[in-house]
Design a protein around this motif. Sequence first.
Motif, mmCIF file in Angstrom:
data_model
loop_
_atom_site.group_PDB
_atom_site.id
_atom_site.type_symbol
_atom_site.label_atom_id
_atom_site.label_comp_id
_atom_site.label_asym_id
_atom_site.label_seq_id
_atom_site.Cartn_x
_atom_site.Cartn_y
_atom_site.Cartn_z
ATOM 1 N N MET A 1 0.842 -1.194 0.000
ATOM 2 C CA MET A 1 0.000 0.000 0.000
ATOM 3 C C MET A 1 0.876 1.241 0.000
ATOM 4 O O MET A 1 1.913 1.280 0.652
ATOM 5 N N ASN A 2 0.478 2.275 -0.720
ATOM 6 C CA ASN A 2 1.217 3.523 -0.788
ATOM 7 C C ASN A 2 1.022 4.284 0.508
ATOM 8 O O ASN A 2 -0.034 4.849 0.763
ATOM 9 N N ALA A 3 2.066 4.324 1.359
ATOM 10 C CA ALA A 3 1.943 4.937 2.679
ATOM 11 C C ALA A 3 1.619 6.418 2.589
ATOM 12 O O ALA A 3 0.974 6.980 3.470
ATOM 13 N N ARG A 4 2.035 7.083 1.503
ATOM 14 C CA ARG A 4 1.796 8.513 1.356
ATOM 15 C C ARG A 4 0.314 8.835 1.360
ATOM 16 O O ARG A 4 -0.100 9.884 1.846
ATOM 17 N N ARG A 5 -0.504 7.916 0.868
ATOM 18 C CA ARG A 5 -1.935 8.185 0.770
ATOM 19 C C ARG A 5 -2.749 7.356 1.753
ATOM 20 O O ARG A 5 -3.952 7.316 1.679
ATOM 21 N N SER A 6 -2.087 6.675 2.654
ATOM 22 C CA SER A 6 -2.806 5.773 3.541
ATOM 23 C C SER A 6 -3.386 6.501 4.743
ATOM 24 O O SER A 6 -2.764 7.409 5.305
ATOM 25 N N TYR A 7 -4.600 6.094 5.128
ATOM 26 C CA TYR A 7 -5.198 6.602 6.351
ATOM 27 C C TYR A 7 -4.574 5.942 7.582
ATOM 28 O O TYR A 7 -4.794 6.379 8.701
ATOM 29 N N GLY A 8 -3.855 4.854 7.377
ATOM 30 C CA GLY A 8 -3.266 4.146 8.501
ATOM 31 C C GLY A 8 -4.305 3.503 9.386
ATOM 32 O O GLY A 8 -4.118 3.345 10.598
ATOM 33 N N ASP A 9 -5.432 3.104 8.790
ATOM 34 C CA ASP A 9 -6.557 2.518 9.527
ATOM 35 C C ASP A 9 -6.819 1.147 8.940
ATOM 36 O O ASP A 9 -6.909 0.982 7.723
ATOM 37 N N ALA A 10 -6.933 0.139 9.806
ATOM 38 C CA ALA A 10 -7.118 -1.238 9.328
ATOM 39 C C ALA A 10 -8.527 -1.531 8.829
ATOM 40 O O ALA A 10 -8.769 -2.575 8.218
ATOM 41 N N CYS A 11 -9.483 -0.629 9.060
ATOM 42 C CA CYS A 11 -10.858 -0.822 8.599
ATOM 43 C C CYS A 11 -10.892 -0.969 7.086
ATOM 44 O O CYS A 11 -10.176 -0.279 6.351
ATOM 45 N N GLY A 12 -11.741 -1.862 6.592
ATOM 46 C CA GLY A 12 -11.839 -2.077 5.158
ATOM 47 C C GLY A 12 -12.246 -0.836 4.391
ATOM 48 O O GLY A 12 -11.808 -0.634 3.252
ATOM 49 N N VAL A 13 -13.094 0.016 4.999
ATOM 50 C CA VAL A 13 -13.494 1.254 4.328
ATOM 51 C C VAL A 13 -12.274 2.141 4.107
ATOM 52 O O VAL A 13 -12.053 2.670 3.008
ATOM 53 N N ALA A 14 -11.466 2.311 5.152
ATOM 54 C CA ALA A 14 -10.271 3.144 5.039
ATOM 55 C C ALA A 14 -9.278 2.546 4.052
ATOM 56 O O ALA A 14 -8.679 3.258 3.237
ATOM 57 N N ARG A 15 -9.109 1.233 4.101
ATOM 58 C CA ARG A 15 -8.171 0.592 3.174
ATOM 59 C C ARG A 15 -8.649 0.726 1.731
ATOM 60 O O ARG A 15 -7.853 0.895 0.804
ATOM 61 N N GLY A 16 -9.975 0.638 1.539
ATOM 62 C CA GLY A 16 -10.515 0.842 0.200
ATOM 63 C C GLY A 16 -10.284 2.259 -0.281
ATOM 64 O O GLY A 16 -9.926 2.481 -1.444
ATOM 65 N N LEU A 17 -10.458 3.234 0.613
ATOM 66 C CA LEU A 17 -10.234 4.622 0.241
ATOM 67 C C LEU A 17 -8.758 4.910 -0.012
ATOM 68 O O LEU A 17 -8.423 5.803 -0.798
ATOM 69 N N ASP A 18 -7.890 4.159 0.642
ATOM 70 C CA ASP A 18 -6.465 4.281 0.315
ATOM 71 C C ASP A 18 -6.234 3.992 -1.162
ATOM 72 O O ASP A 18 -5.368 4.607 -1.805
ATOM 73 N N ALA A 19 -7.003 3.054 -1.713
ATOM 74 C CA ALA A 19 -6.806 2.629 -3.104
ATOM 75 C C ALA A 19 -7.523 3.510 -4.102
ATOM 76 O O ALA A 19 -7.001 3.786 -5.196
ATOM 77 N N ILE A 20 -8.746 3.973 -3.771
ATOM 78 C CA ILE A 20 -9.539 4.663 -4.797
ATOM 79 C C ILE A 20 -10.115 5.994 -4.292
ATOM 80 O O ILE A 20 -11.049 6.528 -4.904
ATOM 81 N N GLY A 21 -9.556 6.538 -3.218
ATOM 82 C CA GLY A 21 -10.146 7.725 -2.607
ATOM 83 C C GLY A 21 -9.681 9.058 -3.142
ATOM 84 O O GLY A 21 -10.219 10.096 -2.765
ATOM 85 N N GLU A 22 -8.677 9.067 -4.012
ATOM 86 C CA GLU A 22 -8.204 10.345 -4.541
ATOM 87 C C GLU A 22 -9.215 10.927 -5.529
ATOM 88 O O GLU A 22 -9.956 10.194 -6.189
ATOM 89 N N ARG A 23 -9.222 12.259 -5.648
ATOM 90 C CA ARG A 23 -10.119 12.932 -6.587
ATOM 91 C C ARG A 23 -9.907 12.393 -7.990
ATOM 92 O O ARG A 23 -8.770 12.220 -8.429
ATOM 93 N N TRP A 24 -10.982 12.116 -8.711
ATOM 94 C CA TRP A 24 -11.038 11.591 -10.068
ATOM 95 C C TRP A 24 -10.852 10.073 -10.139
ATOM 96 O O TRP A 24 -11.199 9.472 -11.157
ATOM 97 N N ALA A 25 -10.343 9.449 -9.102
ATOM 98 C CA ALA A 25 -10.044 8.015 -9.194
ATOM 99 C C ALA A 25 -11.305 7.193 -9.456
ATOM 100 O O ALA A 25 -11.327 6.329 -10.340
ATOM 101 N N LEU A 26 -12.362 7.446 -8.698
ATOM 102 C CA LEU A 26 -13.584 6.665 -8.878
ATOM 103 C C LEU A 26 -14.240 6.943 -10.226
ATOM 104 O O LEU A 26 -14.876 6.062 -10.802
ATOM 105 N N LEU A 27 -14.093 8.164 -10.731
ATOM 106 C CA LEU A 27 -14.670 8.465 -12.042
ATOM 107 C C LEU A 27 -13.888 7.765 -13.150
ATOM 108 O O LEU A 27 -14.468 7.390 -14.178
ATOM 109 N N VAL A 28 -12.595 7.584 -12.959
ATOM 110 C CA VAL A 28 -11.816 6.782 -13.909
ATOM 111 C C VAL A 28 -12.335 5.346 -13.903
ATOM 112 O O VAL A 28 -12.564 4.744 -14.958
#
Length: 221
Positions: A1-28
């Motif tokens: 996982m890219n630590a620069r963008r990580s929430y540092g939270d083990a919850c699946g919601v937070a881990r999912g947002l680590d992957a696709i939470g940046e602006r424009w990512a979900l629209l891509v």
Amino acid sequence: MNARRSYGDACGVARGLDAIGERWALLVVRDLLLGPKRFNDLLSGLPGVSPNVLSQRLRELAEEGVVERRDLGAPARVHVYELTAWGRRLEPILLQLGQWGNDAPSPPQGELGLDSLLLSVKAGFDPSRAAELRGVYEFHVDGETYVAEVSADSVRIDRRRAAEPPDATISTDLDTLRALCAHQVTIADAARTGSACLDGHEDARQRLVDLLLAPFSGSDG
């Protein structure tokens, strides 16, 4: 996982947002749900995103394992971006998010793109009507071809041509398709003016129209 963008939270919601939470990512991701796209096609379908930002998001999504780049090889000599198997698992989440977001205020500007319109058809599909709508249909819109396959209990829509001759097709442009879905023009009027052309047996043409317009039946135009 890219630590620069990580929430540092083990919850699946937070881990999912680590992957696709940046602006424009979900629209891509949204614009890849119906099939692979070239970079320029993604860029034209995302008004407001810069080439640099889109490149960055694609790179990040590829690093996270959501998107992959595929070389089409000769003679095309271009590459496309597509969702991985893990990335495709976002589809039901995005369709639900879209339905939820439909109750939010609309922006003063901006219109639904072609992929968004067809994803709305998919999200609003009523499985109880699958038997009466069953068939294979093609949508030809501004040079793009999509196929919708209605089976026993679901609809699948992809950016491709049907493997076998479809039961019915509609050929039109995006502005007309938007007007049809917004109930600003009827299919009969669009056909009469030549802005839309339906092919196939009459009952299949009607099934195609019902499939297309059913999710927008509550539209106030």
